[in-house]
Scaffold this motif. Structure first.
Motif, PDB file in Angstrom:
ATOM      1  N   ILE A 124       0.854  -1.441  -0.018  1.00 16.12           N
ATOM      2  CA  ILE A 124      -0.093  -0.057   0.099  1.00 16.12           C
ATOM      3  C   ILE A 124       0.762   1.365   0.153  1.00 16.12           C
ATOM      4  CG2 ILE A 124      -1.804   1.273   1.193  1.00 16.12           C
ATOM      5  CD1 ILE A 124      -2.580  -1.329   2.594  1.00 16.12           C
ATOM      6  N   THR A 125       0.515   2.261  -0.814  1.00 18.28           N
ATOM      7  CA  THR A 125       1.064   3.633  -0.926  1.00 18.28           C
ATOM      8  C   THR A 125       0.222   4.603  -0.364  1.00 18.28           C
ATOM      9  OG1 THR A 125       2.610   2.828  -2.805  1.00 18.28           O
ATOM     10  CG2 THR A 125       2.463   5.288  -2.429  1.00 18.28           C
ATOM     11  N   VAL A 126       0.926   5.367   0.880  1.00 19.52           N
ATOM     12  CA  VAL A 126      -0.034   6.214   1.465  1.00 19.52           C
ATOM     13  C   VAL A 126       0.705   7.475   0.708  1.00 19.52           C
ATOM     14  CG1 VAL A 126      -0.567   7.579   3.691  1.00 19.52           C
ATOM     15  CG2 VAL A 126      -0.049   5.174   3.613  1.00 19.52           C
ATOM     16  N   ASN A 127      -0.320   8.143  -0.035  1.00 19.91           N
ATOM     17  CA  ASN A 127       0.037   9.480  -0.547  1.00 19.91           C
ATOM     18  C   ASN A 127      -0.213  10.641   0.092  1.00 19.91           C
ATOM     19  OD1 ASN A 127      -0.025  11.699  -2.346  1.00 19.91           O
ATOM     20  ND2 ASN A 127      -1.747  11.331  -3.813  1.00 19.91           N
TER      21      ASN A 127
ATOM     22  N   VAL B  51       5.253   5.276   2.067  1.00 17.45           N
ATOM     23  CA  VAL B  51       4.907   6.562   2.035  1.00 17.45           C
ATOM     24  C   VAL B  51       5.381   7.335   0.646  1.00 17.45           C
ATOM     25  CG1 VAL B  51       5.235   8.985   2.954  1.00 17.45           C
ATOM     26  CG2 VAL B  51       4.476   6.909   4.334  1.00 17.45           C
ATOM     27  N   LYS B  52       4.667   8.210   0.085  1.00 17.70           N
ATOM     28  CA  LYS B  52       4.996   8.787  -1.378  1.00 17.70           C
ATOM     29  C   LYS B  52       4.981  10.349  -1.094  1.00 17.70           C
ATOM     30  CE  LYS B  52       3.666   8.974  -6.210  1.00 17.70           C
ATOM     31  NZ  LYS B  52       2.842   8.591  -7.362  1.00 17.70           N
ATOM     32  N   PHE B  53       6.289  10.599  -1.501  1.00 19.72           N
ATOM     33  CA  PHE B  53       6.553  12.296  -1.199  1.00 19.72           C
ATOM     34  C   PHE B  53       6.295  13.154  -2.189  1.00 19.72           C
ATOM     35  CE2 PHE B  53       9.566  10.115   1.935  1.00 19.72           C
ATOM     36  CZ  PHE B  53       8.918  10.488   2.985  1.00 19.72           C
ATOM     37  N   SER B  54       6.222  14.412  -2.117  1.00 22.51           N
ATOM     38  CA  SER B  54       6.350  15.498  -3.136  1.00 22.51           C
ATOM     39  C   SER B  54       7.665  15.531  -3.655  1.00 22.51           C
ATOM     40  CB  SER B  54       5.612  16.714  -2.883  1.00 22.51           C
ATOM     41  OG  SER B  54       5.955  17.775  -3.452  1.00 22.51           O
ATOM     42  N   SER B  55       7.608  16.017  -4.856  1.00 23.18           N
ATOM     43  CA  SER B  55       9.071  16.263  -5.537  1.00 23.18           C
ATOM     44  C   SER B  55       9.655  17.794  -5.044  1.00 23.18           C
ATOM     45  CB  SER B  55       9.097  16.245  -6.985  1.00 23.18           C
ATOM     46  OG  SER B  55       7.840  16.884  -7.363  1.00 23.18           O
ATOM     47  N   ASP B  56       8.638  18.655  -4.468  1.00 25.10           N
ATOM     48  CA  ASP B  56       8.964  19.821  -4.172  1.00 25.10           C
ATOM     49  C   ASP B  56       9.519  20.100  -2.592  1.00 25.10           C
ATOM     50  OD1 ASP B  56       8.107  20.726  -6.506  1.00 25.10           O
ATOM     51  OD2 ASP B  56       6.147  21.179  -5.927  1.00 25.10           O
ATOM     52  N   LEU B  57       9.967  18.900  -1.730  1.00 21.84           N
ATOM     53  CA  LEU B  57      10.535  19.005  -0.812  1.00 21.84           C
ATOM     54  C   LEU B  57      12.019  19.388  -0.764  1.00 21.84           C
ATOM     55  CD1 LEU B  57       8.872  15.809   0.889  1.00 21.84           C
ATOM     56  CD2 LEU B  57       8.236  17.922   1.333  1.00 21.84           C
TER      57      LEU B  57
ATOM     58  N   GLY C 188       8.856   1.256   3.299  1.00 19.27           N
ATOM     59  CA  GLY C 188       9.647   1.881   2.111  1.00 19.27           C
ATOM     60  C   GLY C 188       9.209   3.020   1.837  1.00 19.27           C
ATOM     61  N   TYR C 189       9.492   3.563   0.660  1.00 23.89           N
ATOM     62  CA  TYR C 189       9.266   4.912   0.256  1.00 23.89           C
ATOM     63  C   TYR C 189       9.085   4.976  -1.440  1.00 23.89           C
ATOM     64  CZ  TYR C 189      10.825   6.036   4.752  1.00 23.89           C
ATOM     65  OH  TYR C 189      11.023   5.697   6.309  1.00 23.89           O
ATOM     66  N   VAL C 190       8.216   5.773  -1.993  1.00 22.99           N
ATOM     67  CA  VAL C 190       8.061   6.201  -3.205  1.00 22.99           C
ATOM     68  C   VAL C 190       8.367   7.703  -3.393  1.00 22.99           C
ATOM     69  CG1 VAL C 190       6.013   6.164  -5.110  1.00 22.99           C
ATOM     70  CG2 VAL C 190       5.848   4.723  -3.383  1.00 22.99           C
ATOM     71  N   ALA C 191       9.154   7.981  -4.374  1.00 21.25           N
ATOM     72  CA  ALA C 191       9.608   9.311  -4.761  1.00 21.25           C
ATOM     73  C   ALA C 191       9.889   9.422  -6.243  1.00 21.25           C
ATOM     74  CB  ALA C 191      10.942   9.494  -3.844  1.00 21.25           C
ATOM     75  N   CYS C 192       9.038  10.167  -6.598  1.00 25.00           N
ATOM     76  CA  CYS C 192       8.206  11.263  -6.099  1.00 25.00           C
ATOM     77  C   CYS C 192       7.041  11.483  -6.651  1.00 25.00           C
ATOM     78  CB  CYS C 192       8.962  12.484  -6.308  1.00 25.00           C
ATOM     79  SG  CYS C 192      10.520  12.777  -5.612  1.00 25.00           S
TER      80      CYS C 192
END
Length: 360
Positions: free
Chosen positions: A176-179, A217-223, A242-246
């Motif tokens: 599961i990816t949490v946006n 967790v999926k992060f924004s590309s603007d961080l 784990g992480y999803v970028a971006c």
């Protein structure tokens, strides 16, 4: 054939009409054994060297379909036939939503990019998950969840909205990816606010159950780096898997598209080639901060092998494409996988995990 014929026809339609046309054909193909077999014979490219075990799941190659292409979980079977190593559907939300008014998706051909403000249009978590129960896949299925696009849902109600989708997703998802780039307050604060993220992950109870479906967790590309590190500290405390970028960018910096056209389009998230460097940088920051111990799915601007390789060398274990498909067609997946295997053979190494060491 895609670039010489199909693309030119699709680009005569506006971006959303073209997507709907492709999606309708993909639905037909998903229900046809003959069309799936044809797609597999043309596009599917696999090798044992490309396979990886992550979260106890077998990813037969590292290229996945990014969230947004199949919001409602209607076409994962044909995506498997086209050679994807995994698919991520969504974003889905607790309540169904028609999204923002049209037009809401725009091509930037000079930049090989898209701007969209779809507004999380989807059939709702319960309906989508019920549909996915009837799908037969032999590749991992990711489910991307977000907050229902409704400004009246904020604070504790926003968190419970996520929890509802999360509990539905657990019924079918391999991960599961949490946006978290979704508005949480009337002021537009998102769950990338540290305190809001901490409350959300506490409500999802990820660290309390070792048997839980792997959750990213999926992060924004603007961080900025400092913002990202603060969020990573919270995620690591909650034992995120784990992480999803971006995610997309609100920036318009460095685009070749004219300012007049951009002003006419207005707000929306930018995806595609212009955000590739940002995405690679954030993947690298995540990998450094987690000492390479957490799986990372790299997404954002991958439309050729060179960018895919940069993403892997920055620390990505898996990759996702979407906008690249619009400009390059379904052959993109086969092309990257074939060149990746060639790279492994040239370096005389047996797995993707060994690539980073080979380039040190």
């Amino acid at each position: 054939m895609y670039n010489s014929l199909v693309k030119s026809l699709l680009f005569k339609l506006d971006a959303e009409q073209a997507h709907s046309t492709i999606h309708r054909f993909a639905e037909t193909a998903s229900d046809s054994g003959m069309l799936k077999a044809l797609a597999k014979s043309i596009y599917n490219y696999q090798s044992a060297k490309l396979s990886q075990q992550i979260w106890g799941l077998t990813f037969r190659n590292p290229i996945g379909l990014a969230a947004g292409f199949d919001k409602n979980g209607e076409i994962p079977e044909i995506m498997e036939a086209l050679g994807f190593g995994f698919v991520e559907i969504g974003s889905i939300t607790a309540n169904p939503n028609t999204g923002n008014p049209k037009p809401r998706s725009f091509r930037l051909p000079k930049d090989r990019a898209i701007i969209n403000r779809m507004g999380l249009n989807n059939d709702g978590a319960q309906t989508v998950i019920k549909r996915l129960k009837n799908k037969e896949l032999s590749i991992p299925l990711g489910v991307n969840i977000a907050k229902t696009h409704d400004p009246k849902i904020m604070g504790d109600a926003a968190i419970q909205d996520y929890v509802q989708s999360f509990n539905e997703a657990k019924k079918v998802a391999d991960y599961i990816t949490v946006n978290i780039s979704c508005p949480n307050t009337a002021e537009g604060k998102t769950f990338e606010d540290p305190s809001a993220l901490d409350e959300l992950l506490s409500a999802l109870k990820i660290r309390d159950d070792a048997r839980l479906v792997p959750t990213t967790v999926k992060f924004s590309s603007d961080l900025t780096k400092d913002q990202l590190l603060q969020l990573l500290e919270i995620c690591e405390d909650h034992r995120i898997h784990g992480y999803v970028a971006c995610n997309t960018s609100s920036s318009r910096e460095g685009l070749q598209t004219s300012k007049a056209k951009l002003d006419n389009i207005g707000r929306g998230g930018l995806s595609g080639k212009p955000i590739a460097n940002k995405s690679v940088q954030i993947v690298e920051w995540i990998s450094e901060a987690t000492k390479g111990q957490k799986p990372i799915i790299g997404v954002g601007g991958i439309d050729n092998f060179s960018t895919a390789l940069k993403m892997i060398l920055a620390g990505a274990d898996l990759l996702q494409v979407y906008t690249g498909l619009i400009y390059k067609g379904p052959g993109l997946v086969k092309s990257i996988n074939r060149q990746l295997l060639h790279e492994l053979d040239e370096l005389n190494i047996k797995s993707i995990h060994q690539l980073v060491k080979a380039f040190d």
